[in-house]
Design a protein around this motif. Sequence first.
Motif, mmCIF file in Angstrom:
data_model
loop_
_atom_site.group_PDB
_atom_site.id
_atom_site.type_symbol
_atom_site.label_atom_id
_atom_site.label_comp_id
_atom_site.label_asym_id
_atom_site.label_seq_id
_atom_site.Cartn_x
_atom_site.Cartn_y
_atom_site.Cartn_z
ATOM 1 N N THR A 169 0.844 -1.191 0.000
ATOM 2 C CA THR A 169 0.000 0.000 0.000
ATOM 3 C C THR A 169 0.881 1.242 0.000
ATOM 4 O O THR A 169 2.049 1.196 0.391
ATOM 5 N N GLU B 242 -3.417 1.713 5.524
ATOM 6 C CA GLU B 242 -4.810 1.536 5.144
ATOM 7 C C GLU B 242 -5.630 0.807 6.200
ATOM 8 O O GLU B 242 -6.846 0.937 6.250
ATOM 9 N N ARG C 138 -8.985 -2.647 4.243
ATOM 10 C CA ARG C 138 -8.643 -2.164 2.907
ATOM 11 C C ARG C 138 -7.426 -2.901 2.351
ATOM 12 O O ARG C 138 -7.295 -3.077 1.136
#
Length: 529
Positions: A211, A215, A219
Amino acid sequence: MRRKEKRLLQAVALVLAALVLLPNVGLWALYRERQPDGTPGGSGAAVVPAAGLGSHNQQKKIFFVGDGQKLKDWHDKEAIRRDAQRVGNGEQGRPYPMTDAERVDQAYRENGFNIYVSDKISLNRSVPDIRHPNCNGKRYLETLPNTSIIIPFHNEGWSSLLRTVHSVLNRSPPELIAEIVLVDDFSDREHLKKPLEDYMALFPSVRILRTKKREGLIRTRMLGASAATGDVITFLDSHCEANVNWLPPLLDRIAQNRKTIVCPMIDVIDHDDFRYETQAGDAMRGAFDWEMYYKRIPIPPELQKADPSDPFESPVMAGGLFAVDRKWFWELGGYDPGLEIWGGEQYEISFKVWMCGGRMEDIPCSRVGHIYRKYVPYKVPAGVSLARIHNVGTGLCADTKHGALGSPLRLESCVRGRGEAAWNNMQVFTFTWREDIRPGDPQHTKKFCFDAISHTSPVTLYDCHSMKGNQLWKYRQDKTLYHPVSDSCMDCSESDHRIFMNTCNPSSLTQQWLFEHTNSTVLEKFNRD
């Protein structure tokens, strides 16, 4: 002449009937003889030698069921034999013999479990086969869907993460693994960067996604699921160990009904000595109470299966370990991306499954060990939970260590860090969606709350009732903890460190409190309501 023709036609018809019916009757009789419980997953069936199978399935047997589908014994007997011969630290799931030097707080601080012990146990360690004995005789469909294994992580320990991957590779039929997707939720530890990439390059089926910012678990899982290519998505945590033949029982149920979400039985890997054992009560159903706390409850006698190794329905899943048909997962809408960090997602996905015509099952013949952390080691980037409440005027923190239920809150020196010391001194609090304040993190909060009965009363700890009233708090922009019922604010004494209610005075520093982490959107909603 007509009579002879008629008899000839009758004879031909009988011969044709015999040719059509007798083989099926014989096969059905043989199937019933080998299947005393009458179920496709029973322990016996007509045996036909396997042909043309890969090395993983050498000397396997194929079994026929009545409708022509083939069943197979998916056990890797050679791998089981090799595991049984392993000796060393933690092998066979035995506890590691810890010394006092290995019990220090530093061992737990970064991961919430003893990383010193984890590092001394083999990445390929053996675990005990604690399945019900009937699982050894279970046969599953010869043709099963493959799966993408999604493993999210954030600042996970090196050995615990690698042991998770090794256990999946070691105890899964390779033809059933489409890929293993490691999803890094913005880790900042050096060993999870290039060293991890170099190590995983040795395994063609493993890939890493990262990511671009923190997150949270949900997510991060969604990112992995969106990149998955397998027929089925299987979610695991980053500190697990797959047990013997864990995968085919899950995929078999999905192959028979694509709208079934299946969960393995979750065993306990001790956070101290890494012993591997069953949960108390073992096969129990998931449930929750009126405060939305997850529970495990016994299966009612009238719903218990004759064979305790058979799958059983469960109202809600435990959370992070389950398999789901990939298309069905997205038909359900996946997870709500607004969910933060972890906690509560098992209810959301469970409710959607039942409301959309699916079913939820626990699979006793599939077992996965999981480390239950001693405490949550990471910081929460947003939200009002997992926070210390720091008083501006005194420089001290609210603390619950001094008293039992009903005793007044006091101030104590703020402990450093967010490790075991903060938990032991009870300086970590959750400002919950019920608008009460509770010691502990959202999933493991103790069931008592900040309570005040008048505008001059002390602030005490009392049983949480979730009815707001005396336990209703507002955290306002002026940093005061406002108590609407008494129309007063939380204050403290600089001399004796008591915490009590007083007429609100935003200019008073002893009435100003700082939460470590706040979510302005959530707080504005609390204050507006």
